[in-house]
Design an enzyme around this catalytic site. Structure first.
Site, PDB file in Angstrom:
ATOM      1  N   SER A  39      -9.702   1.942   2.675  1.00  0.00           N
ATOM      2  CA  SER A  39      -8.820   2.704   1.818  1.00  0.00           C
ATOM      3  C   SER A  39      -7.781   1.840   1.107  1.00  0.00           C
ATOM      4  CB  SER A  39      -8.091   3.762   2.647  1.00  0.00           C
ATOM      5  OG  SER A  39      -7.271   3.144   3.644  1.00  0.00           O
ATOM      6  N   SER A  43     -10.069  -0.277   6.937  1.00  0.00           N
ATOM      7  CA  SER A  43      -9.470  -0.178   5.603  1.00  0.00           C
ATOM      8  C   SER A  43      -8.765  -1.417   5.085  1.00  0.00           C
ATOM      9  CB  SER A  43      -8.490   0.984   5.552  1.00  0.00           C
ATOM     10  OG  SER A  43      -9.201   2.168   5.363  1.00  0.00           O
ATOM     11  N   LYS A  70       0.857  -1.196   0.000  1.00  0.00           N
ATOM     12  CA  LYS A  70       0.000   0.000   0.000  1.00  0.00           C
ATOM     13  C   LYS A  70       0.885   1.236   0.000  1.00  0.00           C
ATOM     14  CE  LYS A  70      -3.876   2.010   2.641  1.00  0.00           C
ATOM     15  NZ  LYS A  70      -4.735   1.852   3.836  1.00  0.00           N
TER      16      LYS A  70
HETATM   17  N1  GLN Z   1     -13.285   4.255   6.078  1.00  0.00           N
HETATM   18  C1  GLN Z   1     -12.685   4.716   7.291  1.00  0.00           C
HETATM   19  C2  GLN Z   1     -12.342   6.179   7.165  1.00  0.00           C
HETATM   20  O1  GLN Z   1     -12.631   6.730   6.173  1.00  0.00           O
HETATM   21  C3  GLN Z   1     -11.522   3.882   7.658  1.00  0.00           C
HETATM   22  C4  GLN Z   1     -10.266   4.253   6.986  1.00  0.00           C
HETATM   23  C5  GLN Z   1      -9.111   3.407   7.399  1.00  0.00           C
HETATM   24  O2  GLN Z   1      -9.268   2.368   8.044  1.00  0.00           O
HETATM   25  N2  GLN Z   1      -7.926   3.864   7.041  1.00  0.00           N
HETATM   26  O3  GLN Z   1     -11.779   6.779   8.038  1.00  0.00           O
END
Ligand code: GLN
Length: 492
Positions: free
Chosen positions: A158, A182, A78
């Site tokens: 994400s 994410s 990532k």
């Molecule tokens: N969808 C969540 C957010 O927007 C989680 C993001 C994540 O785990 N990095 O914050």
């Protein structure tokens, strides 16, 4: 023989050991797949030369009888992990041109175990999102489609680029990070296994920070065994991260097939949220039945503060983000937009460098931390976080593992989840509690929606008990016998 890019990590390690193929051949097959699947936009930076150099070195090690745990396995990273000399963008314009002079601990651990890096994967900007629609480098496409409908779907977020790459067989596994879901949500949307370890299990050093008290790195793979292998290589104490736990790392693969006889499974009644699609509820019940059939005992439990988890998370995460992102000022990293004064340079750089979602979070974060609102929002959120963690602590006096759906829906199309940020935040309803409590959570592909899209089930465990959720996850994997593959694979 199966195409090399169809193999699992465990399968490929066995083949490498037997001398059926070399790591260079395995890596070349994945580089080809990475090129063929470029329309998915899963990678921001491809590093094929680096992968081949690492693969050749791995082949030499294996010939010399010195192969490590993941020796010769090509993976994707990532683009939130700093990788020495390789652009690291965090999916943002503001990090344009940033090449870290150091390597994150987790990626360094993976290279030490012998893995090879295919490239850096696309993500929501600064890991803020559930759809990959907020990346400065453009959206990622999910290799899965609804039956008879080739509309493009999001891979989740994400870590959506990592998920798309692994689902499309362009990488054998990938790293993700999970602050509120994410890893688990994109894993669920793309038919993969995704593991968020206990807070402190993997070092955060060298990972671009979003919300430091919630962020954790973890693996995304096609089978549970591969996640166990990757976690064993990634985890461990790191003196450079004061929150990393000084605990031995077990061999997570050992005991994976020990079964679930006698294990107590908790089913939290508060997760039966209004509007939960019937097919997800059905799959959840089926998951309970599979574990019971394999010898586990199931019981209903209560996690009474669950309804406060999303508002709590969406105060704490932006508060920490607003503080972490203060460092992007045009002076030290990446983009710089000059101005008449230093203040103007800061303003112009940040105005041009951050996207709308990141700006929204910074504004929310500075608001909830400001004098006069701190007690009403931030302090209250911290109290609720303690209550949510206490709910789990009580539950784990009675049960060993908690079983829930991973997400309240299958993958959606851009625009379908509405443009309202609050409805996007609802995606995290089953996952954020786990980050707030610092616990490990595993999403395992368990079935298909009526539309033919993957759906995951989540197993939540006690702190530092990844071994038990992996074992239960393996039991679900075996019962579900999930063999479906993305249809959008005409390229192979
Ligand atoms: N969808 C969540 C957010 O927007 C989680 C993001 C994540 O785990 N990095 O914050």
């Amino acid at each position: 023989m199966t195409a090399l890019n169809e193999l699992t990590i465990a399968g490929a390690l066995a083949g490498l050991d037997k001398g059926d193929f070399t790591s260079v051949e395995l890596t070349e097959a994945h580089i080809r797949a990475m090129e063929l699947t470029r329309p998915l936009n899963a990678f921001i930076t491809e590093t094929p030369e680096k992968a081949l150099t690492q693969a050749a070195a791995s082949d030499a090690r294996r010939r010399a009888g010195r192969a490590g745990l993941l020796d010769g396995i090509p993976i994707a990273v990532k683009d939130l992990f700093c990788t020495e000399g390789v652009p690291t963008t965090a999916g943002s314009h503001i990090l344009d041109g940033f090449k870290p002079p150091y390597e994150s601990t987790v990626t360094a651990n993976l290279w030490r175990a012998g893995a090879a890096m295919l490239g850096k994967t696309n993500l929501d900007e600064f890991a803020m999102g559930s759809s990959n629609l907020t990346s400065y480098h453009g959206p990622v496409e999910n290799p899965w489609h609804r039956k008879g409908d080739n509309r493009k779907l999001v891979p989740g977020g994400s870590s959506g680029g990592s998920a798309a790459a692994v689902a499309a067989r362009a990488a054998m596994g990938a790293t993700g990070t999970d602050t509120g879901g994410s890893i688990r949500q994109p894993a669920s949307f793309c038919g993969l296994v995704g593991l968020k370890p206990t807070y402190g299990r993997c070092s955060r050093w060298g990972i671009v920070a979003f919300a430091s008290s919630l962020d954790q790195a973890g693996p995304m793979t096609r089978i549970v065994e591969d996640a166990a292998l990757m976690l064993t290589a990634m985890a461990g104490h790191d003196p450079k991260d004061s929150t990393s736990a000084d605990l031995p790392v077990p061999d997570y693969r050992a005991g994976l097939d020990a079964g679930v006889r006698g294990l107590k499974i908790g089913v939290p009644k508060e997760y039966r949220v209004p509007g939960l699609p019937a097919e997800i509820d059905r799959l959840w019940r089926e998951g309970v039945a599979w574990l019971v059939e394999a010898g586990a005992e199931a019981r209903e439990i209560s996690l009474p503060h669950t309804k406060y988890a999303l508002p709590t998370y969406y105060i704490i995460a932006p508060a920490e983000a607003s503080s972490n992102l203060a460092r992007y000022d045009g002076v030290r990293f990446g983009l710089r937009v000059p101005g008449q004064s230093l203040d103007e340079l800061y303003e112009r750089t940040r105005a041009a460098g951050f996207g709308a979602e990141v700006k929204r979070r910074i504004l929310i974060g500075t608001y909830v931390l400001s004098a006069g609102y701190y007690d009403a929002y931030y302090k209250k959120a911290q109290s609720l976080r303690t209550l949510i963690a206490r709910d789990f602590a009580r539950a784990f006096e009675e049960v060993d593992v908690v079983l829930t759906p991973s997400t309240p829906s299958a993958a959606f199309a851009a625009g379908e989840a509405s443009d309202d940020p609050v409805s996007m935040y609802l995606n995290d309803v089953f996952t954020v509690t786990v980050n707030l409590a610092g616990l490990p959570g595993l999403s395992v592909p368990a079935g298909l929606s009526a539309d033919g899209l993957p759906l995951g089930l989540q197993l939540i465990g006690r702190a530092f008990d990844e071994a038990t959720i992996l074992r239960a996850g393996r039991a679900i994997e075996r019962a579900a016998a999930f063999t479906a593959r993305p249809d959008g694979m005409a390229w192979f």
